[in-house]
Every structure is written in C-alpha cells, then in structure tokens.
Scaffold this motif. Structure first.
Motif, PDB file in Angstrom:
ATOM      1  N   SER A   1       0.988  -1.165  -0.011  1.00 48.76           N
ATOM      2  CA  SER A   1       0.197   0.349  -0.039  1.00 48.76           C
ATOM      3  C   SER A   1       1.149   1.118   0.046  1.00 48.76           C
ATOM      4  O   SER A   1       1.861   0.939   0.243  1.00 48.76           O
ATOM      5  CB  SER A   1      -0.999   0.379   1.426  1.00 48.76           C
ATOM      6  OG  SER A   1       0.040   0.043   2.235  1.00 48.76           O
TER       7      SER A   1
ATOM      8  N   ASP B   1       1.299   3.305   2.093  1.00 52.68           N
ATOM      9  CA  ASP B   1       1.337   4.311   3.138  1.00 52.68           C
ATOM     10  C   ASP B   1       2.803   2.929   4.107  1.00 52.68           C
ATOM     11  O   ASP B   1       3.200   3.046   5.386  1.00 52.68           O
ATOM     12  CB  ASP B   1       0.948   5.104   4.532  1.00 52.68           C
ATOM     13  CG  ASP B   1      -0.615   2.965   4.588  1.00 52.68           C
ATOM     14  OD1 ASP B   1      -0.240   1.762   4.429  1.00 52.68           O
ATOM     15  OD2 ASP B   1      -1.248   4.016   5.718  1.00 52.68           O
TER      16      ASP B   1
ATOM     17  N   TRP C   1      -3.087  -0.879  -5.519  1.00 50.35           N
ATOM     18  CA  TRP C   1      -3.789   0.150  -5.026  1.00 50.35           C
ATOM     19  C   TRP C   1      -3.783   1.143  -5.586  1.00 50.35           C
ATOM     20  O   TRP C   1      -3.160   1.870  -6.071  1.00 50.35           O
ATOM     21  CB  TRP C   1      -2.661   0.219  -3.652  1.00 50.35           C
ATOM     22  CG  TRP C   1      -2.463  -0.977  -2.802  1.00 50.35           C
ATOM     23  CD1 TRP C   1      -1.330  -1.432  -2.599  1.00 50.35           C
ATOM     24  CD2 TRP C   1      -3.572  -1.141  -1.206  1.00 50.35           C
ATOM     25  NE1 TRP C   1      -1.931  -2.905  -1.437  1.00 50.35           N
ATOM     26  CE2 TRP C   1      -2.536  -2.587  -0.882  1.00 50.35           C
ATOM     27  CE3 TRP C   1      -4.246  -1.175  -0.538  1.00 50.35           C
ATOM     28  CZ2 TRP C   1      -2.918  -2.774   0.046  1.00 50.35           C
ATOM     29  CZ3 TRP C   1      -4.527  -1.354   0.484  1.00 50.35           C
ATOM     30  CH2 TRP C   1      -4.534  -2.241   0.794  1.00 50.35           C
TER      31      TRP C   1
ATOM     32  N   GLY D   1      -4.842   4.487  -1.335  1.00 56.70           N
ATOM     33  CA  GLY D   1      -4.999   3.711  -0.233  1.00 56.70           C
ATOM     34  C   GLY D   1      -6.361   3.172   0.443  1.00 56.70           C
ATOM     35  O   GLY D   1      -6.707   2.006   1.083  1.00 56.70           O
TER      36      GLY D   1
END
Length: 406
Positions: free
Chosen positions: A206, A208, A274, A278
């Motif tokens: 993702s 992050d 993704w 996200g």
C-alpha cells in the motif's frame, strides 16, 4: 496504577529478559554491515514490556513506528518510520545528489535512481516447459541493498518493495505459495512469514507501507501456451481473489473472491494494485486501458474523484498539471487543462515522473542505431535534454525494472 508504578513494573519485567546464547554470533555477523544490528529474543513478559514501552513512546513523541509481531519467533521488531514524500523540487531541477546511474553494467549492479523514484529491484525471465504445449516464465529477481547501493540476486519468485526502500514482500519460487515473507532489505533477513489459506502469486505494498494486497491463483500466474505459429492460444487466468495483509500484526485478513471475468484482460497474471490514497484496490481493463476499482472487501466501486485515465505508466505529473502521453517514438507531454502539447521526447515509453520537469523513460541518450536498443534515461519535459541512467542492453539479457518511491 500510576504512571510511576507502571514504569517500575515495566523495568522489573525488562530485567527478566534472557539474552540468547548466540547473541555474540549475531553481533559479529551484523558488524560487517553498516546500520545492521542483532535483535534480542525475549520471553513473553519482556515482549509485553517492549510493546508497552513503544506505545508509551508513541504517546509522548507521536512519531515512533509501530511494533510488528513476528509469528513463530520470539523477536519483536519495529517497522521503519512511514515513508514521507521527498521535498518539492524547485527551479525545475532534480534535488542535489538525487540521480544515480549505472551506465556500464546491463543488467545493472549499482543503484539507479532519479528524483522521487529508485529502481528498487529488477527481474530477468527464463521460460521452462510446464506441460503439454505449456510454458512458464520464471522470474529471477535482483533486489536493491540500500546499505551498499547495489543489487543482489535473490531466491524469490516474486516480490514488491515498500515506499522508503526498507522492506520487500517476498514469495518463494514455486508460485503460487501459501506464505508471504516480510524481508528487511538492510539486515537481509526475513522478519515475518505470514500464512494464507489459499495460494498467492502476486503481492503489492500500500502507499503508506502498512498493508499488502496478495493476489490468489490456483496455478502459476505466468503460465501460457507455447506459440505454435498460428497465433497465441490464450489460457484463462486462474486468479481467484485476494487477501489484505496487516503488516503491523503480520496477519492476513479474510479471503475475498474476485474472479478473472470482471474485465477484458487476456493475461494470466492479473494482480491487484492500490489506489493512490490506499482506500481501494484496482485491476487493469485493457479495452480501453483503464483501472477498475474495488473496495477492500472485493466490491466494485466507482473510480476516485481524482483518478485520471492515462495511456502511459508515468501518468500525471506530481503537481497535477501535466500528463504523459502514450508509448511510441516520439512520446509527448500535454497540459491537462488545455490539452496542448508542451513537449515531445525522442523516447519509446514514459515510465515515471522524477519531478515536475523530468521523466524517467525508456529510450536512448544521443544517437541510436536501433531505436529498440535502449535503456533507462532521464529526459526533460521539452525533450531537449536526455541523460542515460542505465547501460544499453542490446547485446545482453533484457531486464524489467521495479520502480519504488524512495
């Protein structure tokens, strides 16, 4: 219990920690590599103390990374701090020291990077017979060592690298497989093995760096029919769905069934990726080429409001004003508001935006006898400046780069 009493209790638990017998060997092995350290194996009580201590640190400092529980091991490790985007590049120039090249070796041995992006890994492919009239393309992966800034050959069958270039999600060779590894790129060790109920053949981080989406298949996703001269026979994709992995707890969520029939895509490998924020995942529909989105439970969703359909891998510039055009010599960049062409580039493909004024592309720097004998280059939007990033692969093995935000 007061804060003072809690601190005293934690200190008493920490004193109960047992130092492993092979700690010296771990330290010696780690001593030869900069910024690599041994980890202590802790009993259950001390493990709780470490987790609670980290939680207190987060409360006080607000920026400490979260702990990661490693299944079937006694260690508690922590993820590196979440990736933060690099500072904005000003005056139309890449930030100092941001361009790294290897124009001697092909495939590369030294790290390649420009602006926001780095080649975090690359793969070369080899075909092997897998059945009557069938073949499988096996990927030989080479992964960046961020300590030495070089690429090392790996044993993995598939991988993806997290933003920040610290961790790789890895799958073993015999795809599809029933566990996912979280590989520390600095220590060169697998920090967790995450089991899944159904075999998976692809994995993606993702934005992050906290989650993974793992795509499930019933057979090797890179299997195809052997060309027979009468046209390529298409084999239906064996994709069955996906898992969302919580990296912080090293656990897989529920399996979500999404078959291969939702979009028009004849490829066997149909991995999920993704959305930029996200919040969603997507797959490619190729007629015409665009992303089809789902929520994290596998339900179809409309595209995000800021999604822009693009015909290139580079897509929209970081500041959102420019759009990279389709593949083909020459390429073009247009202004999103007006659609006007602001520059043409003597390259074949625009792969990623290094900054608002430069793109990483597949092409040639200078004169080329063969337009297809090319490597990675850094090119300006106006196409007037082109700098080679990699060597010309004409007489060597071809290789496919993996780009990751650094």
């Amino acid at each position: 219990m007061t804060t003072r009493e809690l601190r005293k209790t934690l200190e008493e638990w920490a004193r109960e920690a047992r130092v492993p017998a092979d700690l010296a060997d771990r330290a010696l092995r780690a001593g030869g590599r900069r910024r690599r350290s041994a980890f202590l194996a802790l009993p259950a009580a001390a493990t709780c103390a470490v987790v609670l201590a980290v939680a207190l640190a987060v409360t006080r400092a607000g920026s400490a990374p979260s702990p990661v529980a490693v299944q079937s091991r006694d260690e508690v490790i922590r993820l590196a701090p979440a990736h933060e985007p690099p500072d904005k590049v000003t005056a139309g120039r890449s930030s100092a020291g941001s361009v790294l090249t290897d124009t001697r070796d092909s495939p590369p041995r030294k790290m390649i990077a420009a602006g926001r992006w780095a080649v975090s890994a690359y793969w070369t492919g080899e075909w092997r017979k897998s059945g009557p009239d069938l073949r499988v393309r096996e990927r030989n992966w080479y992964l960046l060592d961020p300590v030495t800034a070089t690429y090392d050959e790996t044993e993995w069958g598939f991988l993806d690298v997290s933003p920040g270039l610290r961790y790789a999600a890895v799958l073993e060779k015999a795809l599809p497989v029933r566990r996912i590894g979280v590989f520390d790129m600095e220590t060169r060790e697998v920090r967790a093995w995450i089991p899944v109920g159904r075999p998976v053949g692809g994995v993606a981080w993702s934005p992050d760096g906290k989650s993974l989406v793992a795509t499930a298949y019933t057979r090797h996703p890179d299997e195809e029919a052997v060309p027979d001269g009468a046209g390529q026979r298409v084999i239906d994709s064996s994709r069955t769905g996906f898992y969302v992995i919580d990296v912080a707890t090293a656990t897989a969520g529920e399996f979500h069934a999404v078959g291969p029939d939702a979009v028009d895509n004849p490829n066997g490998r149909r991995d999920f990726g993704w959305s930029d924020d996200g919040a969603l995942i997507y797959e490619w529909d190729i007629s015409p080429r665009h992303k089809v989105f789902y929520d994290l439970a596998g339900n179809p969703r409309v595209a995000p409001a800021d999604y822009v359909v693009t015909e290139s891998k580079a897509g929209v510039s970081p500041d959102g004003t420019l759009l990279a055009g389709r593949d083909g010599l020459p390429t073009a960049v247009t202004e999103r508001v007006t659609g006007n062409v602001v520059g043409r580039q003597r390259v074949l493909q625009l792969l990623a935006w290094a900054d608002d004024d430069h793109l990483i592309a597949l092409g040639c720097a200078g004169s080329c006898g063969n337009e297809f004998a090319n490597g990675l280059v850094l090119v300006t939007v106006d196409g007037k400046e082109t700098v080679p990033l990699s060597a010309n692969p004409a007489r060597t093995r071809s290789w496919e780069p993996l780009f990751t935000l650094r």
